[in-house]
Design a protein around this motif. Structure first.
Motif, PDB file in Angstrom:
ATOM      1  N   ARG A 182       0.981  -1.018  -0.210  1.00 38.36           N
ATOM      2  CA  ARG A 182       0.043   0.046   0.392  1.00 38.36           C
ATOM      3  C   ARG A 182       0.660   1.413  -0.456  1.00 38.36           C
ATOM      4  O   ARG A 182       2.056   1.444   0.515  1.00 38.36           O
ATOM      5  N   THR A 183       0.468   2.431  -0.511  1.00 42.00           N
ATOM      6  CA  THR A 183       1.314   3.131  -1.211  1.00 42.00           C
ATOM      7  C   THR A 183       0.420   5.068  -0.224  1.00 42.00           C
ATOM      8  O   THR A 183      -0.595   4.408  -1.195  1.00 42.00           O
ATOM      9  N   SER A 184       1.128   5.615   0.252  1.00 40.34           N
ATOM     10  CA  SER A 184       0.592   6.565   1.102  1.00 40.34           C
ATOM     11  C   SER A 184       1.015   7.717   0.593  1.00 40.34           C
ATOM     12  O   SER A 184       1.542   8.070   0.303  1.00 40.34           O
ATOM     13  N   TRP A 185      -0.266   8.282  -0.414  1.00 37.29           N
ATOM     14  CA  TRP A 185       0.535   9.357  -0.970  1.00 37.29           C
ATOM     15  C   TRP A 185      -0.644  10.808  -0.180  1.00 37.29           C
ATOM     16  O   TRP A 185      -1.301  10.714   0.765  1.00 37.29           O
ATOM     17  N   GLU A 186       0.522  12.297  -0.909  1.00 38.95           N
ATOM     18  CA  GLU A 186      -0.037  13.414   0.847  1.00 38.95           C
ATOM     19  C   GLU A 186      -0.341  14.347  -0.617  1.00 38.95           C
ATOM     20  O   GLU A 186       1.068  14.553  -1.148  1.00 38.95           O
ATOM     21  N   ILE A 187      -1.196  15.741  -0.125  1.00 35.01           N
ATOM     22  CA  ILE A 187      -1.254  16.932  -0.730  1.00 35.01           C
ATOM     23  C   ILE A 187      -1.449  17.578  -0.085  1.00 35.01           C
ATOM     24  O   ILE A 187      -1.798  17.737   1.130  1.00 35.01           O
ATOM     25  N   LYS A 188      -0.150  18.699  -0.309  1.00 30.57           N
ATOM     26  CA  LYS A 188      -0.355  20.163   0.914  1.00 30.57           C
ATOM     27  C   LYS A 188      -1.694  21.368  -0.744  1.00 30.57           C
ATOM     28  O   LYS A 188      -0.493  22.063  -0.510  1.00 30.57           O
ATOM     29  N   PRO A 189      -2.551  20.786  -0.434  1.00 25.75           N
ATOM     30  CA  PRO A 189      -3.446  21.787  -1.405  1.00 25.75           C
ATOM     31  C   PRO A 189      -2.950  23.033  -1.438  1.00 25.75           C
ATOM     32  O   PRO A 189      -3.263  24.129  -2.144  1.00 25.75           O
ATOM     33  N   THR A 275     -14.790  10.243  -2.386  1.00 21.75           N
ATOM     34  CA  THR A 275     -14.932  10.720  -1.105  1.00 21.75           C
ATOM     35  C   THR A 275     -13.867  11.557  -0.309  1.00 21.75           C
ATOM     36  O   THR A 275     -12.542  11.080  -0.349  1.00 21.75           O
ATOM     37  N   TRP A 276     -14.019  13.246   0.421  1.00 24.38           N
ATOM     38  CA  TRP A 276     -12.435  13.759   1.010  1.00 24.38           C
ATOM     39  C   TRP A 276     -13.817  13.411   2.738  1.00 24.38           C
ATOM     40  O   TRP A 276     -15.011  13.668   2.626  1.00 24.38           O
ATOM     41  N   GLN A 277     -12.655  12.739   3.450  1.00 24.96           N
ATOM     42  CA  GLN A 277     -13.628  12.654   5.171  1.00 24.96           C
ATOM     43  C   GLN A 277     -12.157  13.541   5.297  1.00 24.96           C
ATOM     44  O   GLN A 277     -11.366  13.402   6.347  1.00 24.96           O
ATOM     45  N   PRO A 278     -12.913  14.757   6.986  1.00 23.98           N
ATOM     46  CA  PRO A 278     -11.274  15.071   7.419  1.00 23.98           C
ATOM     47  C   PRO A 278     -11.047  14.291   8.699  1.00 23.98           C
ATOM     48  O   PRO A 278     -12.723  13.543   8.708  1.00 23.98           O
ATOM     49  N   HIS A 285      -8.301  12.725   4.829  1.00 24.85           N
ATOM     50  CA  HIS A 285      -8.389  11.513   4.210  1.00 24.85           C
ATOM     51  C   HIS A 285      -9.104  11.884   2.824  1.00 24.85           C
ATOM     52  O   HIS A 285     -10.644  12.065   2.454  1.00 24.85           O
ATOM     53  N   LEU A 286      -8.612  10.912   1.413  1.00 23.49           N
ATOM     54  CA  LEU A 286      -9.568  11.067   0.705  1.00 23.49           C
ATOM     55  C   LEU A 286      -9.654   8.805   0.059  1.00 23.49           C
ATOM     56  O   LEU A 286      -8.770   8.666   0.000  1.00 23.49           O
ATOM     57  N   LEU A 318      -4.446   9.833   0.387  1.00 31.56           N
ATOM     58  CA  LEU A 318      -5.018   8.928   0.000  1.00 31.56           C
ATOM     59  C   LEU A 318      -4.030   7.608   0.150  1.00 31.56           C
ATOM     60  O   LEU A 318      -2.846   7.996   0.217  1.00 31.56           O
ATOM     61  N   ASP A 319      -4.668   6.394   0.256  1.00 30.97           N
ATOM     62  CA  ASP A 319      -4.431   5.335   1.133  1.00 30.97           C
ATOM     63  C   ASP A 319      -4.828   4.358  -0.322  1.00 30.97           C
ATOM     64  O   ASP A 319      -5.758   3.893  -0.898  1.00 30.97           O
ATOM     65  N   TYR A 320      -3.504   3.970  -1.291  1.00 29.27           N
ATOM     66  CA  TYR A 320      -3.804   3.070  -2.728  1.00 29.27           C
ATOM     67  C   TYR A 320      -2.989   2.156  -2.752  1.00 29.27           C
ATOM     68  O   TYR A 320      -1.842   2.361  -1.829  1.00 29.27           O
ATOM     69  N   PRO A 321      -3.588   1.165  -3.500  1.00 30.01           N
ATOM     70  CA  PRO A 321      -2.663  -0.142  -3.361  1.00 30.01           C
ATOM     71  C   PRO A 321      -1.348   0.632  -4.102  1.00 30.01           C
ATOM     72  O   PRO A 321      -1.264   1.071  -5.215  1.00 30.01           O
TER      73      PRO A 321
END
Length: 345
Positions: A182-189, A275-278, A285-286, A318-321
């Motif tokens: 699993r890869t954890s992705w990150e963005i700082k809008p 889905t966006w979830q605070p 999280h997305l 964002l957690d994704y395969p």
């Protein structure tokens, strides 16, 4: 391995959950493996974590270490941690390795359940660099496996950063088998330019709509495939909270879940949902779901819309395969935080 952090609670105490609490005392000796004692070991383990993972600590990791030091000065928290050890899905049980009074190694055990199975997650395995290649990590892990078997635990899991080849080899030699990456992705809008890469291909024929209740069976199947319970039990991921319609609305009302959702429609069929979830004041999280064939176009259609609406948010995860949609996510401004290999004994 400091990888199981800040995924399942919203209070500061969650950042203290990497510790263990087994209180059975042992006679001191120059060299020993013993149960973790939260009353006397917390500061030492915090120092050990900081030493072992100095090169990989992100802002969450640094916050985690600070919170451990703060917890060591909180008698109420220490009493609570001791009282709930082995009964809650938090790492309050585990083992340490001590040499001549110096705490040189640590391993945490996290008890949890999924699908009526009693499980342990081995986490936070750390050995001081000066004491490595002495079999300490192997001894800690073997002891944890023995402890789990004596308690009749059904399954034992762990996860390890993909670049940690030494740890991966150790766990394979003990019988652990890779089950997923699993890869954890990150963005700082706030710090991102909303324009994406010049190589980004705009999707054609995709319409952005609200998720519809009649498509829930398809949404649910995508979500279950992408976020299986054995890999996401520690995250704030609940299928009912993501469900469109009145059932999901009632659940969100009583659980305090505040979400935003977008769906992608093409040719009269829904091809994806986002889905966006605070979660905490530090990160949101997305949850992204579609078929593998459609995910690139779904990402290109949905993420720009979400980014514009979430432009004031500080940080989104964002957690994704692992290995999927890499270029599409990079084009939308996401960067890899870490990739974890999940292993099962």
């Amino acid at each position: 391995m400091i990888s199981f952090l800040w995924q399942d609670r919203v209070k500061w105490v969650d950042y203290l959950q990497k510790m263990s609490a087994i209180t059975r005392p042992l006679n001191p000796s120059p060299r020993q493996l013993r149960p973790f004692d939260v009353r006397k070991d917390l500061n030492a383990v915090a120092d050990l974590v900081e030493t072992c993972f100095a090169d990989t600590l992100d802002e969450d990791g640094r916050r985690y270490v600070d919170q451990m030091h703060s917890a060591a000065r909180n008698p109420s928290y220490l009493r609570w941690a001791m009282a709930v050890a082995e009964n809650v899905p938090m790492p309050f049980s585990g083992f340490v390795w001590e040499e001549n009074g110096y705490l040189a190694g640590n391993l945490s055990l996290i008890p949890y359940k999924y699908q009526d199975k009693r499980c342990y997650l081995i986490a936070n395995v750390a050995v001081d660099p000066a004491y490595r290649r002495k079999g300490i990590a192997r001894s800690l892990t073997n002891n944890a496996i023995e402890h789990a078997r004596k308690r009749g635990i059904d399954e034992i899991w762990l996860h390890v950063r993909s670049e940690n080849e030494a740890a991966l080899g150790l766990y394979q030699s003990l019988g652990f088998v890779e089950r997923a990456q699993r890869t954890s992705w990150e963005i700082k809008p706030r710090s991102q330019n909303l324009r994406t890469s010049q190589t980004r291909i705009e999707p054609t024929g995709i319409k952005i709509t609200r998720p519809q209740r009649r498509y829930w069976d398809q949404y649910r199947q995508w979500l279950r495939d992408l976020y299986p319970p054995e890999l996401t039990w520690h995250q704030p991921f609940h299928l009912t909270a993501l469900r469109p319609g009145w059932i999901g609305s009632i659940y969100r009302f009583f659980t305090g879940n505040n979400i935003k959702q977008w769906a992608a429609q093409q040719g009269g069929r829904h091809v994806g949902i986002l889905t966006w979830q605070p979660h905490t004041k530090h990160a949101d999280h997305l949850w992204l779901a579609s078929s593998a064939d459609d995910e690139g176009r779904v990402i290109a259609a949905l993420l720009p819309v979400a980014r514009r609406q979430l432009a004031r948010r500080r940080r989104i995860l964002l957690d994704y395969p692992a290995g999927r949609a890499i270029f599409a996510l990079h084009d939308e401004g996401f960067r890899i935080q870490q990739t974890l290999i999940w292993m099962h004994l």
